[in-house]
Design a protein around this motif. Structure first.
Motif, PDB file in Angstrom:
ATOM      1  N   THR A  57      18.624  22.439 -30.388  1.00  0.00           N
ATOM      2  CA  THR A  57      19.328  21.943 -31.669  1.00  0.00           C
ATOM      3  C   THR A  57      20.365  21.871 -32.316  1.00  0.00           C
ATOM      4  OG1 THR A  57      17.182  20.547 -31.316  1.00  0.00           O
ATOM      5  CG2 THR A  57      19.150  19.389 -31.776  1.00  0.00           C
ATOM      6  N   PHE A  82      16.135  15.923 -22.453  1.00  0.00           N
ATOM      7  CA  PHE A  82      16.568  16.500 -23.279  1.00  0.00           C
ATOM      8  C   PHE A  82      18.397  16.934 -22.942  1.00  0.00           C
ATOM      9  CE2 PHE A  82      13.103  19.015 -24.347  1.00  0.00           C
ATOM     10  CZ  PHE A  82      12.919  19.133 -25.315  1.00  0.00           C
ATOM     11  N   THR A 133      13.514  20.601 -19.265  1.00  0.00           N
ATOM     12  CA  THR A 133      12.455  20.632 -19.502  1.00  0.00           C
ATOM     13  C   THR A 133      11.054  19.916 -19.572  1.00  0.00           C
ATOM     14  OG1 THR A 133      13.910  22.487 -21.579  1.00  0.00           O
ATOM     15  CG2 THR A 133      11.027  22.845 -21.329  1.00  0.00           C
ATOM     16  N   ASP A 159      23.369  24.114 -21.420  1.00  0.00           N
ATOM     17  CA  ASP A 159      22.254  24.223 -22.532  1.00  0.00           C
ATOM     18  C   ASP A 159      20.934  24.355 -21.342  1.00  0.00           C
ATOM     19  OD1 ASP A 159      19.921  23.522 -22.966  1.00  0.00           O
ATOM     20  OD2 ASP A 159      19.945  21.739 -23.608  1.00  0.00           O
ATOM     21  N   SER A 162      15.519  26.191 -22.262  1.00  0.00           N
ATOM     22  CA  SER A 162      15.335  26.925 -21.311  1.00  0.00           C
ATOM     23  C   SER A 162      14.443  27.365 -20.170  1.00  0.00           C
ATOM     24  CB  SER A 162      13.678  25.515 -20.979  1.00  0.00           C
ATOM     25  OG  SER A 162      14.673  24.457 -20.513  1.00  0.00           O
ATOM     26  N   GLN A 184      12.554  30.842 -28.095  1.00  0.00           N
ATOM     27  CA  GLN A 184      11.473  30.439 -27.786  1.00  0.00           C
ATOM     28  C   GLN A 184      10.707  30.931 -26.668  1.00  0.00           C
ATOM     29  OE1 GLN A 184      13.224  28.331 -29.058  1.00  0.00           O
ATOM     30  NE2 GLN A 184      12.879  26.631 -29.483  1.00  0.00           N
TER      31      GLN A 184
HETATM   32  N1  PLP Z   1      17.251  22.132 -24.835  1.00  0.00           N
HETATM   33  C1  PLP Z   1      16.317  22.265 -23.792  1.00  0.00           C
HETATM   34  C2  PLP Z   1      16.464  22.094 -22.366  1.00  0.00           C
HETATM   35  C3  PLP Z   1      14.813  22.306 -24.152  1.00  0.00           C
HETATM   36  O1  PLP Z   1      14.273  22.439 -23.806  1.00  0.00           O
HETATM   37  C4  PLP Z   1      14.999  21.959 -25.659  1.00  0.00           C
HETATM   38  C5  PLP Z   1      14.005  21.942 -26.269  1.00  0.00           C
HETATM   39  O2  PLP Z   1      12.675  22.223 -25.668  1.00  0.00           O
HETATM   40  C6  PLP Z   1      16.039  22.062 -26.977  1.00  0.00           C
HETATM   41  C7  PLP Z   1      17.259  22.078 -25.955  1.00  0.00           C
HETATM   42  C8  PLP Z   1      15.714  21.848 -28.127  1.00  0.00           C
HETATM   43  O3  PLP Z   1      15.842  23.058 -28.510  1.00  0.00           O
HETATM   44  P1  PLP Z   1      14.495  23.335 -29.963  1.00  0.00           P
HETATM   45  O4  PLP Z   1      13.356  22.520 -29.916  1.00  0.00           O
HETATM   46  O5  PLP Z   1      14.526  24.898 -31.169  1.00  0.00           O
HETATM   47  O6  PLP Z   1      15.562  22.401 -31.440  1.00  0.00           O
END
Ligand code: PLP
Length: 378
Positions: A57, A82, A133, A159, A162, A184
């Motif tokens: 994020t 997301f 996701t 973005d 994932s 991650q």
């Molecule tokens: N964007 C996508 C497509 C995601 O899958 C995620 C988290 O799963 C995020 C943004 C946000 O990542 P975070 O939870 O590491 O802030």
């Protein structure tokens, strides 16, 4: 087996045990340069790389905050949690974000995207989530989406939190102006790092935008990167881990890695189908990194996942928002291989039987192995 944070190889975990070094030293500069080169390899880009000590994020906020000024218009097609958050991120910085929504389990049509771009009036960017996701949908239309962005003179922001490292995403070939990847997920490193690539056009667009925060002042990162440094104290253990993770990606080769993800996902889908389960996403949208599977009637989400975790040692995720309780999600990321697929299919099948849904584990495993053997074929 949740869709991030995912399993991390011992090599990457052990790398974090390195001594804490001075981030104003040649040792750090060497580390930073190595991570940049590793990222460029995985992103398939020559664009400038910025590594932030933040979650996904944070990367999304940094991306939209660096190119959008209050009042700018931007189009962010929404088809799940997301993608909607990406649009909200643009609103946080004061931009007028148009977020046309598509049905969950699908991706927006190109016609809808085009008409949103038309009605946005000089949109500064088209921002998309490549792999949603929350539903297990991959929007395999990046080439066409770039064409739409270019037609309207807009930047193309992806973005790929994932999915980068787990599916096709040649940043330069597709002309992605800003690409965001999370440590991650498919990179198989611990959470807490986010990597962004910026094209020359994206860098130019930043010159007219006042950074909203000091910590995500991206032009400042470019300035410090000239000397192989970050402007603020980086999360050194995460940087050590990322460096090792990128080394592992190079050793395997990005194409081979993407193929491994594709084969393992195909094996999962085939096994689940044999168990009589249905994927939430239409076949053409199905993700190779997050499998969204609908529960059969009578299986209760929380009970099922607790059983799977406590009895079989397998963690999977539930659904989001409207889909909470009606689907489960399996992360097939990073170190995914024959063993993880086999153990997961077998555990899920057994847990389903113990939850009152009758299905045949050996048929499901045979279906998975019918596909997994592709991994050892040239
Ligand atoms: N964007 C996508 C497509 C995601 O899958 C995620 C988290 O799963 C995020 C943004 C946000 O990542 P975070 O939870 O590491 O802030």
């Amino acid at each position: 087996m949740v869709p991030g944070p995912t399993n991390v190889p011992d090599r990457v975990m052990n790398a974090m045990l390195g001594s804490i070094i001075n981030h104003r030293s040649q040792e750090f500069t060497d580390l930073y340069r190595s991570i940049q080169a590793g990222s460029q390899y995985a992103f398939q880009t020559k664009n400038e790389i910025v590594v932030l000590s933040a979650s996904g994020t944070g990367g999304v906020d940094a991306a939209v905050g660096s190119i959008l000024a209050p009042g700018d218009s931007v189009v962010v097609p929404g088809f799940g949690e997301f993608s909607t958050r990406l649009g909200e991120g643009a609103r946080y910085v004061g931009a007028n974000a148009l977020i046309p929504q598509a049905d969950l389990g699908t991706a927006p049509s190109l016609e809808d995207v085009e008409s949103a771009m038309k009605s946005a009036g000089r949109p500064k960017a088209l921002c998309v989530v490549y792999n949603e996701t929350s539903t297990g949908v991959t929007w395999r239309k990046l080439k066409e989406l770039k064409e739409i962005a270019s037609k309207y003179g807009a930047l193309f922001v992806v973005d790929a939190v994932s999915v980068l490292g787990g599916d096709e995403l040649p940043v330069d070939r597709l002309g992605v102006d800003i690409c965001i990847a999370g440590s991650q997920k498919c990179l198989a490193a611990p959470p807490g790092g986010v990597i962004l690539s910026f094209s020359e056009d994206a860098k130019k667009a930043m010159s007219g935008v006042k950074p909203r925060t000091q910590s995500f002042d991206i032009p400042r990162y470019f300035k410090f990167a000239e000397h192989g440094e970050t402007p603020f104290t980086p999360s050194l253990p995460i940087f050590f881990a990322l460096d090792e993770a990128f080394k592992m990606i190079r050793e395997e080769g990005i194409e081979k890695r993407i193929r491994r993800h594709a084969v393992c996902a195909k094996a999962f889908y085939s096994a689940f189908e044999t168990l009589g389960l249905k994927a939430f996403a239409d076949e053409k949208y199905r993700s190779n990194t997050v499998l969204g599977i609908l529960y059969p009637k009578g299986v209760e989400d929380a009970k099922f996942r607790t059983l799977l975790s406590e009895r079989f040692g397998i963690l999977i995720a539930g659904g989001f928002g409207k889909m909470k309780g009606s689907m489960f999600r399996v992360g097939s990321m990073g170190v995914i291989d024959e063993i993880l697929v086999t153990v997961t299919v077998s555990g899920i099948s057994q847990a389903l039987n113990q939850s009152g849904y009758r299905c045949d584990t050996s048929n499901a495993l045979a279906a998975a192995w019918g596909v997994l053997r592709e991994l050892s074929e040239a």
